[in-house]
Design a protein around this motif. Structure first.
Motif, PDB file in Angstrom:
ATOM      1  N   GLN A 105       0.828  -1.202   0.000  1.00  0.00           N
ATOM      2  CA  GLN A 105       0.000   0.000   0.000  1.00  0.00           C
ATOM      3  C   GLN A 105       0.864   1.254   0.000  1.00  0.00           C
ATOM      4  N   GLN A 106       1.930   1.256   0.795  1.00  0.00           N
ATOM      5  CA  GLN A 106       2.772   2.437   0.910  1.00  0.00           C
ATOM      6  C   GLN A 106       3.536   2.713  -0.373  1.00  0.00           C
ATOM      7  N   LEU A 114       1.864   3.221   8.269  1.00  0.00           N
ATOM      8  CA  LEU A 114       0.868   2.168   8.426  1.00  0.00           C
ATOM      9  C   LEU A 114       1.588   0.939   8.969  1.00  0.00           C
ATOM     10  N   ASP A 161      -7.943   3.248   6.784  1.00  0.00           N
ATOM     11  CA  ASP A 161      -6.578   2.761   6.602  1.00  0.00           C
ATOM     12  C   ASP A 161      -6.107   1.840   7.720  1.00  0.00           C
ATOM     13  N   THR A 162      -6.760   1.891   8.886  1.00  0.00           N
ATOM     14  CA  THR A 162      -6.314   1.082  10.025  1.00  0.00           C
ATOM     15  C   THR A 162      -7.361   0.089  10.517  1.00  0.00           C
TER      16      THR A 162
END
Length: 162
Positions: free
Chosen positions: A15-16, A81, A109-110
């Motif tokens: 994702q990052q 993240l 996102d979390t």
């Protein structure tokens, strides 16, 4: 996280790096066992506990990001993240660990990240509040090094399969 042979594809890194045109990173499982590229955010207002938990996790091979309160934790989560989050219950400054857990579950996102509550409050009501807020598990303090590392590894393994 996706296991392919003796390698693992880390979803958080995927994702990052997606915005940078990269499609993920492959890490040998032996490196994952050593903690390479596995990040844990620890939130505890007690500096001694924060330091000790950080040392335990680092010795277990994990990369640790630390926060002293809920506001600092949310700022860390805005920038990084992690693969797992560990929360203390009792924290000053308005939002305790259980409320922070609820906020973590509400963020897109979390929301799916494993959350472990690690607290000196081990009465049934506190445990139920934590689990109702979305924690994956709740362990009492104090905790032994090998118990904490084993729990984190087990939670990460469970997150891989879900």
């Amino acid at each position: 996280v996706m296991v392919v042979g003796d390698h693992v594809l880390l979803a958080a890194v995927l994702q990052q790096r997606a915005g940078a045109g990269q499609h993920g990173i492959v890490v040998p499982l032996r490196e994952l066992a050593a903690g390479v590229a596995v990040h844990v955010v620890v939130v505890d207002d007690e500096v001694g506990a924060l330091t000790l938990i950080g040392i335990m996790l680092e010795r277990g091979g994990f990369n640790v990001l630390k926060a002293k309160n809920a506001a600092d934790a949310l700022a860390v989560l805005d920038q990084h993240l992690p693969d797992l989050i560990i929360l203390d219950v009792m924290m000053p400054g308005g939002m305790d660990g259980i409320e922070l857990c609820s906020v973590i579950r509400q963020r897109s996102d979390t929301a799916a990240l494993p959350v472990l509550i690690l607290s000196a409050r081990n009465d049934a009501a506190s445990i139920m509040r934590g689990m109702d807020a979305g924690a994956n598990d709740y362990l009492p303090k104090p905790i032994l090094h090998h118990d904490l590392v084993a729990k984190v590894r087990n939670m990460l393994a469970q997150a891989e399969t879900s």
